[in-house]
Design an enzyme around this catalytic site. Structure first.
Site, PDB file in Angstrom:
ATOM      1  N   ASP A   1       0.820  -1.221   0.000  1.00 53.08           N
ATOM      2  CA  ASP A   1       0.000   0.000   0.000  1.00 53.08           C
ATOM      3  C   ASP A   1       0.855   1.273   0.000  1.00 53.08           C
ATOM      4  O   ASP A   1       0.693   2.147   0.871  1.00 53.08           O
ATOM      5  CB  ASP A   1      -0.910   0.019   1.245  1.00 53.08           C
ATOM      6  CG  ASP A   1      -1.772  -1.229   1.354  1.00 53.08           C
ATOM      7  OD1 ASP A   1      -2.170  -1.767   0.306  1.00 53.08           O
ATOM      8  OD2 ASP A   1      -2.055  -1.660   2.483  1.00 53.08           O
TER       9      ASP A   1
ATOM     10  N   GLU B   1     -11.365   0.397  -4.056  1.00 56.95           N
ATOM     11  CA  GLU B   1     -10.817   0.836  -2.769  1.00 56.95           C
ATOM     12  C   GLU B   1      -9.598   1.692  -3.059  1.00 56.95           C
ATOM     13  O   GLU B   1      -9.350   2.089  -4.195  1.00 56.95           O
ATOM     14  CB  GLU B   1     -10.478  -0.370  -1.877  1.00 56.95           C
ATOM     15  CG  GLU B   1      -9.506  -1.350  -2.486  1.00 56.95           C
ATOM     16  CD  GLU B   1      -9.177  -2.526  -1.580  1.00 56.95           C
ATOM     17  OE1 GLU B   1      -9.551  -2.521  -0.407  1.00 56.95           O
ATOM     18  OE2 GLU B   1      -8.522  -3.464  -2.067  1.00 56.95           O
TER      19      GLU B   1
HETATM   20  O1  FUB Z   1      -3.423  -3.739   2.860  1.00 53.82           O
HETATM   21  C1  FUB Z   1      -4.726  -3.998   3.267  1.00 53.82           C
HETATM   22  C2  FUB Z   1      -5.684  -3.588   2.195  1.00 53.82           C
HETATM   23  O2  FUB Z   1      -5.414  -4.288   1.006  1.00 53.82           O
HETATM   24  C3  FUB Z   1      -5.577  -2.142   1.788  1.00 53.82           C
HETATM   25  O3  FUB Z   1      -6.101  -1.266   2.707  1.00 53.82           O
HETATM   26  C4  FUB Z   1      -6.262  -2.227   0.487  1.00 53.82           C
HETATM   27  O4  FUB Z   1      -6.149  -1.084  -0.303  1.00 53.82           O
HETATM   28  C5  FUB Z   1      -5.590  -3.448  -0.106  1.00 53.82           C
HETATM   29  O5  FUB Z   1      -4.338  -3.148  -0.640  1.00 53.82           O
END
Ligand code: FUB
Length: 449
Positions: free
Chosen positions: A37, A208
């Site tokens: 991330d 997301e």
């Molecule tokens: O790393 C956990 C979650 O997975 C993140 O918050 C999302 O964006 C995905 O990458």
């Protein structure tokens, strides 16, 4: 208060860990731990990288899921050598985070009027340990120490915060979870200044990880998006930071290796745009242990983004005196060449290049010979059959020349073999290595002295 004291003690211990390592600009860029991330930000002329920190879960509940207890920050002047500034925030020093929730997911960090604001999602404690809030920790420097606020931001429930500070000084908080939301932030950067609204104009399907930036008066709303099976990186553009946006297309396709998530940031540094993203390079069988990569990103004249094809080579020039990992190749022959892990017991030991056919080859671009007049090449090699490697360099101005041939006697152990160069290369060159004979030959790295 007790919590806060504990927090400060925790921070001063973890703050001591400083670690400089040379990654040579190859992907993945951080080679001693999982990183995911990535949010890259340029502060004080330097690139800072805020990442989640995947770990194999110490608790049963998360053995097959994301498990993250803290955040590191890394910095670099050249996108090649990265300094690990250690842990800046941990679940143990944030008063509102549920102990042992291990859900310190994707973060962001921005600078405003002398302070750095680090935004991160996690699971709030209390009677019902459920869902995500978004918290803030502040610091006088980009690398900490960061002091977490007592409570998460009121009115926000979700993950993956991203903050845009617009040219007029207004700030916006974007996040995901129950849709893709945006709200204005107050001047103090700690509270909402408007009701959250949903972003309009995005395609159907799971989304997301919003990352928003402005270029030439256009707002780019970029996001991981499941179009078919796993996450692509996609984007939309608009002329208002709160939308609506117009969907434009894909920045990066789904991972061919099946890593389900991708998560990214896009940043300009020294007149070049870069895409930071992640992939499960060091954990091929479990895609919740990921690693950050960088590739160059280009805009078309009309402002649209050219699709980025993931590379192993990554970005930047590799000094000729570094251990050059040919397995992070620019290009490779379609037959007789492959890569594999050096040590299946510890994948962080990296990869090796394997030739098992005459004329198999691999090329590696942008090796910088300008700092040292190199006289010899050393290779860490293993060959059960014995073999000869031909090493050529391709200089964009001077053309291609063979600089050495290296004979490898048959052996079942790794050996380091050195031979003189026919002539000292100069400037920045592309290297090509090939196997002269039929046989089998493995290369861990080469270097020039
Ligand atoms: O790393 C956990 C979650 O997975 C993140 O918050 C999302 O964006 C995905 O990458």
């Amino acid at each position: 208060m007790k919590n806060r004291l504990f927090a400060m003690r925790g921070i001063s211990c973890i703050f001591l860990s400083l670690f400089l390592f040379s990654a040579m600009g190859q992907n993945p860029i951080i080679k001693n731990q999982f990183t995911a991330d990535p949010t890259a930000r340029v502060f004080e002329g330097k690139m800072y990288l805020y990442t989640s920190h995947d770990i194999p879960s110490p608790i049963e509940r998360l053995k097959e899921w994301f498990c993250m207890e803290d955040y590191h920050v890394f910095s670099s002047n050249n996108l090649v050598d990265w300094q690990d500034h250690g842990v800046i925030v941990s679940q143990d020093n944030v008063p509102w985070v549920a102990p042992e929730s291990y859900s310190m997911w994707a973060p962001d960090c921005v600078y405003k009027e002398g302070k750095y604001y680090f935004y991160f999602p996690s699971t709030p404690g209390g009677e019902v340990m459920r869902g995500f809030g978004i918290g803030v920790a502040t610091s006088d420097t980009p690398y900490g120490p960061f002091t977490p606020e007592e409570n998460p931001i009121e009115g926000v429930s979700g993950i993956d915060p991203c903050v845009l500070i617009d040219s007029d000084g207004e700030s916006y908080l974007y996040w995901s979870g129950r849709g893709m939301s945006v709200a204005k932030l107050k001047d103090n950067m700690l509270e909402l200044d408007s009701e959250p609204i949903q972003i309009e104009g995005l395609p159907e399907g799971f989304k997301e990880g919003p990352f928003v930036f402005k270029r030439n008066d256009t707002y780019y709303y970029t996001f991981p998006w499941v179009r078919e099976e796993t996450e692509t990186l996609a984007y939309a553009t608009g002329d208002n930071p709160m939308g609506p946006f117009k969907f434009q297309g894909i920045i990066m396709e789904e991972s061919p290796a099946g890593c389900w998530t991708n998560h990214h940031s896009i940043v300009e540094y020294e007149n070049q745009w870069y895409l930071f993203y992640h992939h499960n390079d060091y954990s091929p069988d479990f895609d919740k242990n990921r690693s950050v990569r960088i590739d160059s990103l280009f805009f078309n004249l009309d402002g649209t983004i050219q699709q980025v094809i993931p590379t192993l080579r990554g970005v930047g020039n590799t000094p000729s005196i570094a251990q050059i990992q040919l397995d992070r190749y620019t290009d490779i022959s379609t037959s007789g060449a492959s890569i594999d892990y050096v040590n299946m017991e510890n994948l962080f030991d990296g990869w090796k290049l394997i030739f098992n056919e005459k004329d198999a080859w691999s090329s590696y671009n942008n090796v910088d010979f300008s700092k040292t007049k190199n006289k010899e090449i050393t290779a860490k090699v293993l060959s059960k059959t014995g073999g000869t490697l031909k090493i050529s360099i391709n200089n964009p101005n001077k053309g291609k020349s063979i600089v050495s041939e290296l004979n490898v006697p048959s052996n079942s152990n790794w050996q380091e073999i050195s031979v003189p160069l026919n002539k000292a290369p100069d400037g920045v060159n592309n290297i090509q290595v090939s196997l002269v004979n039929e046989g089998n030959l493995e290369i861990d790295w080469i270097t020039f002295k």
